[in-house]
Write a protein that holds these residues in place. Structure first.
Motif, short mmCIF file in Angstrom:
data_model
loop_
_atom_site.label_atom_id
_atom_site.label_comp_id
_atom_site.label_asym_id
_atom_site.label_seq_id
_atom_site.Cartn_x
_atom_site.Cartn_y
_atom_site.Cartn_z
N LEU A 1 -37.45 62.69 -22.46
CA LEU A 1 -38.26 62.16 -21.36
C LEU A 1 -38.35 60.65 -21.50
N ASP A 2 -37.87 59.94 -20.48
CA ASP A 2 -37.89 58.48 -20.54
C ASP A 2 -39.04 57.95 -19.70
N GLU A 3 -40.12 57.59 -20.36
CA GLU A 3 -41.32 57.11 -19.66
C GLU A 3 -41.62 57.93 -18.42
N PRO A 4 -41.84 59.22 -18.59
CA PRO A 4 -41.98 60.08 -17.42
C PRO A 4 -43.23 59.80 -16.60
N LYS B 1 -34.90 51.89 -26.66
CA LYS B 1 -35.40 53.26 -26.59
C LYS B 1 -34.60 54.09 -25.59
N THR B 2 -34.42 53.54 -24.39
CA THR B 2 -33.68 54.27 -23.38
C THR B 2 -32.24 54.50 -23.84
N THR B 3 -31.67 53.48 -24.44
CA THR B 3 -30.28 53.60 -24.92
C THR B 3 -30.18 54.71 -25.95
MG LIG Z 1 -36.27 52.07 -21.06
#
Ligand SMILES: [Mg+2]
Ligand SMILES: Nc1ncnc2c1ncn2[C@@H]1O[C@H](COP(=O)(O)OP(=O)(O)OP(=O)(O)O)[C@@H](O)[C@H]1O
Lengths: 311, 339
Positions: free
Chosen positions: A231-234, A103-105
Motif C-alpha cells: 500500500l503506497d500512502e493509501p 519508499k515508493t521505489t
Molecule cells: Mg512515494
C-alpha cells in the motif's frame, strides 16, 4: 487449502521453541516453515520465545518476502541503496521516511512494477516464499503481490466489474458472472465496502467518493487473493473517517496477508504497524518492531524523524 | 526598490463576480456558435429546396434501383429546354450502394487498423520508432487526395487488373460489366489508407491521455500488458474511437477526386451475390458523381439532381455526427465524472 497444526506444536512451544505449522495445499505438504507467535500489539523480538501462559490473541507470523541488498538506480540517481528487509504475514510493515527517500521505489520493486521504468536498474534479490522473483513471471508475481496506489485508481467500469477485473482478465478463460459474484461480494466485505455499495454494484466506480474508491481498490486487489499487499500512502488523499475505516480494514487483513504500507503519517504507522522500517536518502536506517522504532530508536536520524524535528 | 504592487502592473486586484468582460465573451462565443449552426441549417435547407424537384418527381423510388442510372442521368442532362418537359426520372440506388459499400468498408477496415497500430505505436514500439512513426503518420493526413488518386490509377488499378482478376472472372460477368481493375477494391484500399492517418492521430492522442494509473492498476493485478491495454485503455477511449470513425466517415463520404479516378465511374451496383468477384466490379459513389456532372450544372434539372446528391451527403454526415454523439454518451457512462 487448509492449515494444520502439528501434534508436537504444544510440546515444542512449552520447551520454548517456536511452534511449527504446516500448510496443506491440496494434499501436498510443502516444506515446514518456522513461525513465531507474537502478542497483541506488543511485539517481542522475532527470535524471542514467548510465554504460553500469557493470554495471547495468537497471530502467526511467517516470512513471505525477503529483500536482500536491494538497490535501484534511475540512470545516475540511486533511489534505493542496499536495503535488506523481511516481509511477514501476520504483520503490518510500515515504511516511513522523508519525501524522495525511495519508499515508493522499494515498494514497486517488490512487484517488479519499477521495471516498467526504462531507466530503472535493479540489483540484489527479492524472494517470495523462498523463490527468487527475478525468475518468476511478472504476471504470476503480481497475482501474489497486490498493490494499492496513492491515488485511488478504479477503472472506468461498474463497481462489480472493477472487483471482478483481475479474475476475468488474468487467465485465458473468463469466468461467468455467476461464478464471480460470491468472490466479489466477499472481497467487498473484507474491504469494508459491502454495506455501502451492495445496492448499486452496477453503478460507475468513478461515482464513488475518494475513500470508497480506495476501498474499492482494496477489494479489487483482495479478489485475486494476494499473499502480500503493498500500500503506497493509501490514505493520503482521504479524510479521517475514511482513513480510520481503511486502517481497520488493514488490521483485519493482516492475519491472512502480509502487508507493507508506506505512510507519511507517523500516528498511522504507530496505530497499525507491527514492524517499522525507516528510510533516508535511499538507505534503510532502522528496521525493527514498531514500539522500538517509535519509543527507543537506535539511530540518531530515526530519533529526529519520529520526534518531528526533521530538517 | 519598491515592491511591485498589482496596482502598478495594472492588473485588477480581483475579478468581480458579475465581471462585464466575462459576460461580453460569453455573448460573443454564443453568437458565434449560433451563427455556425444557423449557417449549417441554412445550407441544408437551401440544398433541399434546390433538390426538391428531383425528389418530388421520383418519390421514394429515387432511392430505389431500376434501369441504367447513367442513362437516366444522361436523359436528365439532355432535357428539353421547356421547363414543362424537364426529365427527372432517376433511380439512384447504384450510386447510393456504391457510397455505402466503399465508405463503409473503408471505415471498418481503417478503424481496426487504426486501433491496432495506435496501440502498437503508443505501447509496444521502441521509443525511437515511435518518434519516427508519429510525425510521418500525421504528415500523411495532409497528402492531397489527387495524389492518392494518381497512385491508385497508376499502380493499384493495374496491379489488381493484372494480378487479381482472372479470365474466368472477366468472362463470368462480361454480359453486364467489364472488369479493368477500377473497382470497389481499389477504391476501398486507397480510401482506407487516406482516412487512416487522421484516425491514428486521434486515437494515439487519446491513448496517451489514458491515465497511467489505470494501466498500472491492471498490471498490478497480474494482468499481462496486452490484456491491460485492451481491457482498460482501449475500453476507456471507445468514445474517441467512435469520434475518429465519425470523422473518417465524413471524410470518406465527401471524397470525390480519388474515387472518380479509381472506382470505375460507372453507375453500376456491385452485386455481393457474385461472391468475392463483386470486389472487382466498378461503381461510382455520390460524391464523384457530382464531380463528374460538373459540366452539366447549367442544365436546370441536372443541377437539381446534383443538389439531391449533395443533400443526401450532407444529411448522412449530420446523421453520423449525431449517432456518434449518442454512442459516445452511452460509452462514457462510466468515464471520469460519471454519476
Ligand atoms: Mg512515494
Ligand atoms: N521514474 C523515475 N525516474 C527518475 N528518478 C526517479 C523515478 N522515480 C523516482 N525517482 C527518484 O527516486 C527517488 C526516490 O523516489 P520515490 O518515489 O521512491 O520516493 P518516496 O520515498 O516514495 O517519496 P514520497 O514520499 O514523496 O512519495 C527520488 O529522488 C526520485 O527523484
Amino acid at each position: 487449502m487448509g492449515i494444520e497444526t502439528t501434534d508436537d506444536e504444544r510440546g515444542l512451544s512449552e520447551a520454548g521453541v517456536p511452534p511449527v505449522r504446516r500448510i496443506v495445499v491440496d494434499g501436498e505438504t510443502p516444506p515446514v516453515r518456522v513461525a513465531h507467535r507474537i502478542g497483541n500489539g506488543a511485539s517481542p523480538g522475532l527470535d524471542e520465545p514467548f510465554a504460553v501462559e500469557q493470554d495471547f490473541e495468537a497471530v502467526w507470523v511467517e516470512e513471505r518476502m525477503r529483500i536482500e541488498s536491494l538497490g535501484v538506480r534511475f540512470g545516475q540517481k540511486e533511489a534505493v541503496k542496499d536495503v535488506s528487509l523481511q516481509v511477514n504475514s501476520g504483520e503490518v510493515l510500515a515504511l516511513i521516511g522523508p519525501s524522495g527517500c525511495g519508499k515508493t521505489t522499494l515498494l514497486r520493486s517488490l512487484n517488479k512494477l519499477v521495471d516498467l521504468t526504462p531507466t530503472a536498474i535493479r540489483s540484489g534479490r527479492i524472494l517470495l516464499d523462498d523463490e527468487d522473483t527475478a525468475y518468476m513471471d511478472d504476471t504470476l508475481l503480481r497475482k501474489k503481490v497486490g498493490m494499492l496506489f496513492q491515488q485511488p485508481n478504479p477503472f472506468p467500469m461498474t463497481i462489480f466489474d472493477n472487483v471482478a477485473y483481475g479474475l476475468r482478465e488474468r487467465g485465458s478463460k473468463r469466468p461467468g458472472k455467476k461464478a464471480l459474484e460470491p468472490i466479489v461480494v466477499d472481497a467487498l466485505e473484507r474491504a469494508g465496502l459491502w454495506d455501502e455499495v451492495s445496492d448499486n454494484l452496477n453503478h460507475p466506480a468513478l461515482s464513488l467518493s475518494g475513500g470508497q474508491q480506495q476501498r474499492l481498490c482494496i477489494a479489487r486487489s483482495l479478489a485475486v487473493r494476494p499473499e502480500v499487499l503493498l500500500l503506497d500512502e493509501p490514505c493520503s488523499a482521504l479524510d479521517p473517517i475514511s482513513t480510520a475505516i481503511i486502517e481497520d480494514t488493514i488490521v483485519n487483513l493482516k492475519d491472512e496477508i502480509a502487508i507493507v504500507i508506506v505512510t507519511h503519517n507517523l500516528q498511522q504507522a504507530e496505530r497499525i504497524a507491527d514492524k517499522v522500517a525507516f528510510m533516508y536518502l535511499g538507505d534503510l536506517v532502522e528496521y525493527g518492531p514498531a514500539t522500538q522504532v517509535f519509543n527507543a530508536p537506535m539511530a540518531e536520524r530515526t530519533k529526529d524523524y519520529v520526534r518531528g524535528d526533521f530538517g | 526598490m519598491p515592491s511591485l504592487t498589482l496596482e502598478a502592473t495594472g492588473i485588477p486586484e480581483e475579478v468581480e463576480a458579475g465581471d462585464p468582460t466575462n459576460r461580453r465573451v460569453e455573448l460573443m462565443l454564443g453568437a458565434l456558435a449560433s451563427a455556425v449552426l444557423l449557417f449549417i441549417a441554412g445550407m441544408i435547407i437551401f440544398t433541399l429546396i434546390k433538390a426538391w424537384p428531383s425528389f418530388a418527381n421520383n418519390g421514394l423510388a429515387w432511392f430505389g434501383a431500376g434501369g441504367n442510372v447513367d442513362q437516366q442521368l444522361s436523359d436528365i442532362f439532355n432535357s428539353p429546354a421547356d421547363p414543362a418537359d424537364y426529365v427527372y426520372e432517376l433511380r439512384a440506388w447504384p450510386l447510393i450502394w456504391s457510397t455505402i459499400l466503399i465508405s463503409g468498408l473503408s471505415v471498418v477496415f481503417a478503424t481496426f487498423i487504426a486501433v491496432f497500430s495506435s496501440i502498437f505505436i503508443v505501447h509496444f514500439a521502441p521509443t525511437a520508432l515511435q518518434k519516427l512513426i508519429e510525425p510521418v503518420v500525421k504528415y500523411l493526413a495532409a497528402v492531397p487526395s489527387v495524389v492518392y488518386g494518381l497512385i491508385g490509377i497508376l499502380v493499384i488499378v493495374p496491379w489488381i487488373n493484372n494480378n487479381l482478376i482472372t479470365e474466368q472472372m472477366r468472362a463470368s460477368v462480361a454480359y453486364v460489366i467489364q472488369l479493368d481493375g477500377s473497382s470497389v477494391m481499389a477504391a476501398t484500399m486507397i480510401l482506407t489508407v487516406m482516412i487512416l492517418p487522421i484516425m491514428i492521430a486521434l486515437i494515439v492522442d487519446s491513448l496517451r491521455a489514458v491515465p497511467l494509473n489505470w494501466r498500472e492498476g491492471a498490471l498490478a493485478l497480474g494482468v499481462n500488458k496486452w490484456r491491460a491495454v485492451r481491457t482498460v485503455s482501449v475500453r476507456a477511449i471507445r468514445p474517441a474511437i467512435v469520434a475518429a470513425a465519425v470523422l473518417a466517415t465524413a471524410r470518406a463520404l465527401g471524397e470525390a477526386i480519388m474515387l472518380a479516378m479509381v472506382a470505375g465511374s460507372i453507375g453500376f451496383a456491385p452485386n455481393p451475390f457474385d461472391g468475392i468477384l463483386f470486389l472487382f466490379e466498378p461503381s461510382r459513389p455520390l460524391a464523384p458523381s457530382i464531380l463528374d456532372g460538373e459540366e452539366g450544372l447549367s442544365v436546370v434539372p441536372f443541377g437539381e439532381t446534383m443538389y439531391a446528391f449533395g443533400f443526401i451527403l450532407i444529411v448522412s454526415c449530420v446523421f453520423f455526427s449525431f449517432s456518434g454523439w449518442a454512442i459516445r454518451q452511452s460509452l462514457s457512462r462510466y468515464g471520469i465524472g460519471a454519476r
